[in-house]
Design an enzyme around this catalytic site. Structure first.
Site, mmCIF file in Angstrom:
data_model
loop_
_atom_site.group_PDB
_atom_site.id
_atom_site.type_symbol
_atom_site.label_atom_id
_atom_site.label_comp_id
_atom_site.label_asym_id
_atom_site.label_seq_id
_atom_site.Cartn_x
_atom_site.Cartn_y
_atom_site.Cartn_z
ATOM 1 N N ASP A 99 5.709 3.767 1.700
ATOM 2 C CA ASP A 99 5.278 2.378 1.512
ATOM 3 C C ASP A 99 3.768 2.385 1.309
ATOM 4 O OD1 ASP A 99 5.650 -0.627 1.725
ATOM 5 O OD2 ASP A 99 4.226 -0.289 3.357
ATOM 6 N N GLU A 146 8.370 2.483 -3.835
ATOM 7 C CA GLU A 146 8.580 1.146 -4.376
ATOM 8 C C GLU A 146 8.314 1.112 -5.884
ATOM 9 O OE1 GLU A 146 7.285 -2.125 -1.226
ATOM 10 O OE2 GLU A 146 5.768 -0.558 -1.438
ATOM 11 N N ASP A 183 4.213 -1.362 8.142
ATOM 12 C CA ASP A 183 4.374 -0.446 7.021
ATOM 13 C C ASP A 183 5.451 0.603 7.297
ATOM 14 O OD1 ASP A 183 2.372 -1.808 5.705
ATOM 15 O OD2 ASP A 183 0.786 -0.479 6.429
#
Length: 414
Positions: free
Chosen positions: A186, A274, A373
């Site tokens: 992340d 992501e 996170d």
């Protein structure tokens, strides 16, 4: 495809000729765009044929190697094809209509117009501009590759000199022992990334650290600028110093992204991250407060206040190198949708709405307390593993190793 870069060493007269070659290539590219505007139904090969007409009509354009002219036409067609593709995909707002370029920084030769010396330390440009012999300065060795494997030679003008880039057609594969590890990443601004194991990498913030020096150099450039008059040599020197500083920042970002991506790929067999649209995140904001749709999903607001920090983090460059090294080392890289990765609880799956300033995930349902996170990294990993399970990806081709991985993934799911 490998790209080896060497710095060129030669006389100032030779570098002036390279500038002339770059301007000629830019002229051909812009002329092809103009030709397409006047004849919108032409194709790629029509532009290549048009280069022959330009060489016949302009003597200085005929000095450029024929394949270099075709490469310039290919650049024009790349812009045209991108415009057609965006229209076909119905991309919202601007479709990227081809524009004329004012400045050029490179020229590209294909398989002719250049010649390497026997020791592979010198390159001779043999087209009509008669640039001559230039020395190649660099640590890479071209002796490992045949001349026929070099498909492109690109001359690039940078802030700190001139470079030659060799594009070599070779399939790069490196075999290493599987680590039997999976990881979810992340990315963020407080830390460059937080993985699913709770480990964090500090954000280097190269631009922020160099911002004071950049502002000082920019002030010197502004003071020496004379509007409507020819610029002095002191202005050109000040502008070059500013460009060198920007170049150093960009090289620091690239070096950091390359080394970190290689380390992540070598240490893990499956890397999930992501699928961020960074370009949309740094555009001008259109709202003040995130709203909720009828479905309850938060709407992403374009916040221009974070644009500089997001650009400084260079998330997209890091992702590109992850995917590149994944192919080189034969590892699995998976890009998943970022929606709800920060809001969902990684333990029970319930939605816990949090503002951007809330850095701790506290689930009222299962009482899970995690760093925001780290919780997002666990959700990203879970999404990636579900994707691998459906596609049946087998990266190593060994049943016993896949069985061990399935056992490890089952433990992580619990």
């Amino acid at each position: 495809m490998l790209v080896y870069e060497f710095k060129l060493k030669g006389k100032q007269q030779q570098f002036n000729l390279i500038d002339e070659v770059i301007r000629t290539a830019l002229f051909i590219r812009n002329s092809c765009v103009r030709y397409w505007m006047d004849n919108p139904h032409i194709g790629k090969y029509d532009l290549s044929a048009y280069c022959k007409e330009l060489a016949a009509n302009f003597e200085w354009a005929g000095k450029l190697n024929s394949m270099a002219r075709q490469a310039s036409a290919d650049r024009a067609w790349a812009a045209i094809f991108r415009f057609y593709s965006n229209c076909k995909k119905k991309v919202p707002h601007k479709k990227g209509f081809p524009k004329f370029k004012k400045r050029g920084h490179s020229v590209e030769y294909k398989t002719t117009g250049w010649k390497l010396s026997e020791d592979r330390k010198y390159i001779t440009l043999t087209d009509g501009f008669e640039i001559g012999r230039l020395k190649l300065i660099g640590t890479n060795d071209l002796h490992f590759y045949q001349i026929k494997d070099i498909k492109r030679v690109r001359l690039v003008k940078g802030a700190d000199g001139y470079y030659a880039q060799f594009c070599i057609a070779v399939d790069r594969q490196i075999k290493i022992e599987p680590s039997k590890k999976v990881i979810g990443l992340d990315v963020g601004l407080n830390h460059f990334y937080t993985d699913s194991n709770g480990d964090k990498v500090e954000n280097p913030r190269f631009l922020r650290k160099s911002e004071k020096a950049l502002k000082r150099l920019q002030k010197r450039v502004s003071k020496k600028f004379r509007k409507g008059k020819p610029q002095s040599n002191s202005y050109k020197k000040a502008r070059n110093k500013l460009a060198r500083k920007h170049l150093k920042v960009s090289r620091q970002r690239k070096d950091f992204a390359v080394k970190l991506a290689r380390c992540v790929i070598q240490s893990n067999d499956v890397v999930v991250y992501e699928d961020l649209q960074v370009r949309n995140m740094v555009s001008q904001r259109v709202g003040r407060v995130p709203r909720l749709e009828a479905t309850g999903e938060p709407v992403r607001v374009k916040n221009h206040k974070l644009a500089k920090s997001i650009s400084d983090a260079s998330w997209y460059q890091f992702r590109c190198w992850l995917e590149y090294f994944g192919k080189v080392y034969g590892k699995i890289t998976i890009a998943v949708s970022p929606h709800w990765t920060s809001q969902n609880c990684s333990n029970c799956g319930e939605v816990v709405i949090k503002a951007l300033s809330t850095r701790t995930h506290e689930c009222p349902h299962c009482k899970t307390v995690l760093d925001r996170d780290e919780n997002a990294a666990l959700n990203i990993l879970a999404k990636g593993l579900s994707t691998v399970g459906h596609t049946g990806t087998n990266a190593w081709g060994e049943n016993d190793l896949c069985l061990d991985m399935a056992t490890d993934l089952g433990k992580l799911a619990q």
